[in-house]
Design an enzyme around this catalytic site. Structure first.
Site, short mmCIF file in Angstrom:
data_model
loop_
_atom_site.label_atom_id
_atom_site.label_comp_id
_atom_site.label_asym_id
_atom_site.label_seq_id
_atom_site.Cartn_x
_atom_site.Cartn_y
_atom_site.Cartn_z
NE ARG A 174 -22.35 85.44 -29.66
CZ ARG A 174 -22.78 84.18 -29.81
NH1 ARG A 174 -22.06 83.33 -30.50
NH2 ARG A 174 -23.90 83.78 -29.24
NE ARG A 178 -31.69 92.76 -37.63
CZ ARG A 178 -31.95 92.10 -36.51
NH1 ARG A 178 -32.62 92.67 -35.55
NH2 ARG A 178 -31.57 90.85 -36.38
NE ARG A 250 -15.63 86.07 -17.09
CZ ARG A 250 -15.28 86.70 -15.98
NH1 ARG A 250 -14.13 86.43 -15.39
NH2 ARG A 250 -16.09 87.60 -15.44
NE ARG A 280 -27.09 86.34 -20.46
CZ ARG A 280 -26.77 85.73 -21.60
NH1 ARG A 280 -27.10 86.27 -22.75
NH2 ARG A 280 -26.11 84.59 -21.60
CD GLU A 301 -26.10 84.47 -17.74
OE1 GLU A 301 -27.08 83.74 -17.99
OE2 GLU A 301 -25.33 84.89 -18.61
CE1 TYR A 349 -20.77 82.59 -27.27
CE2 TYR A 349 -19.33 84.48 -27.58
CZ TYR A 349 -20.53 83.95 -27.15
OH TYR A 349 -21.48 84.79 -26.63
CG ASP A 351 -24.64 80.50 -31.23
OD1 ASP A 351 -24.26 80.71 -30.06
OD2 ASP A 351 -24.77 81.40 -32.08
N1 UDP Z 1 -22.98 92.23 -25.35
C1 UDP Z 1 -22.96 93.44 -24.68
N2 UDP Z 1 -24.14 93.94 -24.21
C2 UDP Z 1 -25.32 93.30 -24.34
C3 UDP Z 1 -25.33 92.06 -25.01
C4 UDP Z 1 -24.14 91.55 -25.50
O1 UDP Z 1 -21.91 94.03 -24.51
O2 UDP Z 1 -26.34 93.83 -23.85
C5 UDP Z 1 -21.69 91.69 -25.85
C6 UDP Z 1 -20.98 90.86 -24.78
O3 UDP Z 1 -19.58 91.02 -24.92
C7 UDP Z 1 -21.40 89.46 -25.12
C8 UDP Z 1 -21.40 89.50 -26.65
O4 UDP Z 1 -21.89 90.84 -26.95
O5 UDP Z 1 -20.52 88.49 -24.61
C9 UDP Z 1 -22.24 88.47 -27.34
O6 UDP Z 1 -23.57 88.56 -26.87
P1 UDP Z 1 -24.60 87.34 -26.98
O7 UDP Z 1 -25.92 87.86 -26.58
O8 UDP Z 1 -24.45 86.71 -28.30
O9 UDP Z 1 -24.03 86.38 -25.84
P2 UDP Z 1 -24.55 84.95 -25.31
O10 UDP Z 1 -26.06 84.97 -25.33
O11 UDP Z 1 -23.91 83.91 -26.17
O12 UDP Z 1 -24.03 84.96 -23.90
#
Ligand code: UDP
Length: 385
Positions: A174, A178, A250, A280, A301, A349, A351
């Site tokens: 996901r 870059r 989850r 986060r 969170e 999962y 969006d």
């Molecule tokens: N992820 C991580 N560190 C980060 C951000 C994301 O390990 O700082 C991993 C984590 O397993 C997460 C996945 O990447 O579930 C997808 O992240 P995304 O930001 O797409 O998650 P969402 O916003 O859908 O919760």
């Protein structure tokens, strides 16, 4: 029997489906939702004290590469420009996510060009992994141990409550990597935030003379026979009273912080460290940079396993879940008169843009089948497994 269809769930899936059936075929619907509001987990409401637009069930940032989906949402609400620029705080500083040239140069204390960084990261990656079979292998192959452990390992263990080797590589995919200074979290050509929140957009989608909405109304299977067809967008296992067992999810929950001024200077700050309990922090006023607010609200969170009564957010899709999903899908196909659509009903999962795109496509597929007196589709075309 009425000539209406019943749509269970007033999130994006249910709302878009109701609108498409009304506009394309003049089909009337009753849309019900067990919550006392529409918009599902995309629900937004202004905070009573600060007037900040809060995403009640966690932030949703709209992005898509489908022009028809972008046009669709813009038809029902004004979207303002918003680019998600995520930061991550680790023990030795604040870095930019997704991993980009700035992250690489700062993290390793180097000043590499794009080509040099590509070569550098390739040298850090584990080239013995040919086909990454899980989240950890995907990270070790393409990022190497240092970046994986700093930004992904702890976060993923906290977020998913398991070893990253048990998770599919698709979760890490996901996030882009870059080799330039583009720090946009998404690579979609269209990205934005609804000026007056998602609930207003969904209210406008549902605002049609052929659509009736009843919130605070739980689905009663005994009423199915009163409708031409039922479209169910709630949890698939819940539809069957979890008779084969529960699919694992989850759930996330938040601690609210309210103060004057600016709490963290950015909408999304990740905290990947395994020794920090949360994943986060979101400061919602930064999702509407065109608004001015003297005070602020931020949400810390946390993630945990879903128990009875918790809201299911992230489908875990572990091996036993996939077996259970296949078994429920079989039951669903035998049910007759019911179709299953959306994130919860298909246990994927997804969006928002994927949910909307799939609801647009599904409405058309269902109508074509109905017009041809062919078997009606039970699930969207995409594979559930
Ligand atoms: N992820 C991580 N560190 C980060 C951000 C994301 O390990 O700082 C991993 C984590 O397993 C997460 C996945 O990447 O579930 C997808 O992240 P995304 O930001 O797409 O998650 P969402 O916003 O859908 O919760």
């Amino acid at each position: 029997m009425s000539d209406r269809v019943l749509i269970v769930g007033a999130g994006f899936s249910g709302a878009v489906l109701a609108r498409q059936l009304a506009e394309l075929a003049g089909i009337a619907s009753l849309v019900i939702d067990s919550r006392d509001h529409i918009a599902g987990n995309c629900h937004t409401a202004r905070d009573a004290n600060t007037n900040v637009m809060v995403h009640t069930y966690g932030p949703h940032i709209f992005h898509t590469d489908r022009p028809d989906v972008w046009d669709y949402v813009n038809r029902f609400g004004e979207f303002k420009a918003f680019t998600n620029r995520v930061k991550a705080t680790i023990d030795r500083g604040v870095f930019s996510l997704p991993i980009n040239l700035h992250t690489i140069n700062q993290f390793f204390g180097v000043s590499l060009s794009p080509d040099q960084a590509k070569e550098f990261l390739a040298s850090k990656g584990d080239s013995s992994i040919e086909e990454p079979a899980n989240f950890e292998e995907q990270a070790l192959k393409f990022l190497g141990k240092d970046l994986y452990e700093a930004f992904f390992k702890g976060y993923t263990m906290k977020q998913w409550g398991c070893d990253p080797r048990e998770l599919p590589a698709s979760i890490l995919k996901r996030l882009p990597v870059r080799f330039n200074y583009d720090d946009n979290y998404y690579h979609s050509p269209y990205q934005g935030m609804p000026a007056e929140g998602y609930t207003q957009v969904i209210a406008n989608i549902l605002d049609h003379e052929l659509i009736e909405v009843r919130t605070g109304t739980t689905y009663d299977p005994a009423t199915a026979a009163d409708f031409v067809h039922v479209f169910y967008t709630g949890p698939l296992d819940g539809y069957f009273d979890k008779r084969l067992g529960a699919l694992s999810y989850r759930t996330v929950f938040w601690e609210k912080i309210e103060q004057q001024g600016d709490y963290q200077g950015v909408a999304c700050m990740n905290h990947p460290g395994v020794d920090i309990p949360h994943t986060r922090i979101h400061e919602h006023k930064h999702f509407t940079p065109w608004e001015k607010h003297e005070s602020t609200v931020a949400f810390v969170e946390y993630s945990k396993e879903t128990e009875e009564g918790d809201i299911p957010y992230y489908p875990k899709r572990m091996e036993p879940d996939k077996e259970l999903l296949a078994a429920y899908a079989e039951l669903a196909k035998q049910e007759g008169g019911v179709s299953f659509l959306g994130r919860l009903a298909t246990y994927r999962y997804m969006d928002m843009h994927q949910v909307i795109g799939e609801a647009i496509d599904f409405a058309s597929t269902w109508l074509v089948a109905r017009n041809n007196a062919a078997p009606l589709p039970v699930f969207p075309a995409a594979s559930l497994l």
